[in-house]
Design an enzyme around this catalytic site. Sequence first.
Site, PDB file in Angstrom:
ATOM      1  CD  GLU A  14     -16.879-104.305 -68.645  1.00 52.19           C
ATOM      2  OE1 GLU A  14     -17.451-103.305 -69.107  1.00 52.19           O
ATOM      3  OE2 GLU A  14     -17.187-105.459 -68.962  1.00 52.19           O
TER       4      GLU A  14
ATOM      5  CD  GLU B  90     -19.596-107.450 -65.747  1.00 52.87           C
ATOM      6  OE1 GLU B  90     -20.016-107.419 -66.926  1.00 52.87           O
ATOM      7  OE2 GLU B  90     -19.337-106.438 -65.079  1.00 52.87           O
TER       8      GLU B  90
HETATM    9  C1  BGP Z   1     -20.370-104.997 -68.863  1.00 53.14           C
HETATM   10  C2  BGP Z   1     -20.715-104.168 -67.680  1.00 53.14           C
HETATM   11  C3  BGP Z   1     -21.959-104.529 -66.982  1.00 53.14           C
HETATM   12  C4  BGP Z   1     -22.979-105.254 -67.776  1.00 53.14           C
HETATM   13  C5  BGP Z   1     -22.463-106.146 -68.859  1.00 53.14           C
HETATM   14  C6  BGP Z   1     -23.468-106.623 -69.864  1.00 53.14           C
HETATM   15  O1  BGP Z   1     -19.771-104.176 -69.800  1.00 53.14           O
HETATM   16  O2  BGP Z   1     -19.694-104.197 -66.718  1.00 53.14           O
HETATM   17  O3  BGP Z   1     -22.385-103.430 -66.239  1.00 53.14           O
HETATM   18  O4  BGP Z   1     -24.138-104.592 -68.013  1.00 53.14           O
HETATM   19  O5  BGP Z   1     -21.394-105.601 -69.559  1.00 53.14           O
HETATM   20  O6  BGP Z   1     -23.724-105.632 -70.797  1.00 53.14           O
HETATM   21  P1  BGP Z   1     -25.156-105.181 -71.199  1.00 53.14           P
HETATM   22  O7  BGP Z   1     -25.856-104.814 -69.945  1.00 53.14           O
HETATM   23  O8  BGP Z   1     -24.976-104.034 -72.090  1.00 53.14           O
HETATM   24  O9  BGP Z   1     -25.769-106.345 -71.874  1.00 53.14           O
END
Ligand code: BGP
Length: 472
Positions: A171, A363
Amino acid sequence: MSVFPENFLWGGAVAANQCEGAYNEDGKGLSVQDVLPRGLVGPRTQEPTPDNLKLEGIDFYHRYKEDIRLFAEMGFKVFRTSIAWSRIFPRGDEEEPNEKGLQFYDDLFDECRKYGIEPLVTISHYETPLWLAEQYDGWRDRRLVGFFERYVRTIFNHYKGKVRYWLTFNEINSLIHAPFMSGGIATPKEQLTEQDLYQAMHHELVASAMAVKIGHEIMPEAKIGCMILGITTYPLTPDPSDIIAAMEKDRDTLMFADVHARGSYPRYLVNYFEKKGIRIRMEPGDEEMLKHTVDFISFSYYSSGCVTVHQNEGSDALGNMTGGVKNPYLKASQWGWQIDPQGLRYTLNKLYDRYQLPLFIVENGLGAVDTLVTLENGEKTVEDDYRIDYLRQHLKEAAKAIEDGVELMGYTSWGCIDLVSASTAQMSKRYGYIYVDRNDDGSGTLQRYRKKSFYWYQKVIETNGESLYEDE
Ligand code: BGP
């Protein structure tokens, strides 16, 4: 006949810092995550504190064999994880790598290969060595490019033959929103100017292009992609001013993909710099370096947001890093992230229309509270129909995008095994197909249990997506 290509890469994704634990074992140095016990929602600490769930994570460092076996049971073709930079170079600026760190990932990738699972490796996933943050102010300092070069050369030479798919910075556009977590920039965000942030961005973009160049030299068969936080923005109203506002907001994200895919800064950004008096310091060769463009574009997608120039027309929505204004047509998750499966089809088409490069959804998923129940046969599970529903809807939209003509390489849903959340550092925000018995207060046995979604995803993979339509 399935619309998903025959060699479609089905799998799941995690990041080292959210699951490995073992934060100081086998020579690992501290990373920025080790001092962020509340993720993005709380302040950093001076040193690791016991309430930081990431220090132990889900103990993947010691249990990865059991976990990879479970992924294999689901039929994974690919497993996305990251290499913790501070396992390989504990401080980040030393000359020689830590052999035990290299060994861990050797073992991990061998274990994946044993089951025919391709590793997809993020080189830097929010885990800059803390030393680099404190001594250099992270990616604000040009010297990070050199340290990163040493790191990527080391891992490419070491894992060539074992890893074919690579992502540079997780990201990468989040640098602007979360400079410490994303870019290891220790200076508080309020004190950073746009000049500081864009200079740091330039360093990361050069480093990313350099990784593509070096990677292709060392591993001609490798596919190296960028990774973008897929914020999709809609105008809240048909007011042309809202349309323009959405276009501009989208560019905050797209400019990172533009450079990665086209090899130079887009004109709208160059003009913006000029207008704001921002001068990016470039070294000779930087512009040439940026021309090493990526093989594919990967992105995260959880939700969409709206913008409007009108006051009082919507209330704030929460989302991944940036929220925007609430969309009245969408429901939200328990954490307030708006759920928008069609937005995934829209995002895929938008990226493909713009770049004509293969795309990879690396993701996507629903963070939700799960309840472990005991079935009549004594087996413990989670009846997570809400998660199945979320994933099914998103995958169906991905399928429509493929029918639209998008080239989609694969899909790795986020947090395929429960892990510590990035934004809130909670365990209770669960994404997995596999439940991990660990709670927000750190208690729990760390035992793994298959959720209902485990069997659902197994079938999706087995039928190459055809089972998505079964219960219609
Ligand atoms: C993204 C990241 C991840 C992940 C995901 C979900 O921004 O790349 O590392 O964690 O989001 O977010 P969260 O864990 O805050 O729910």
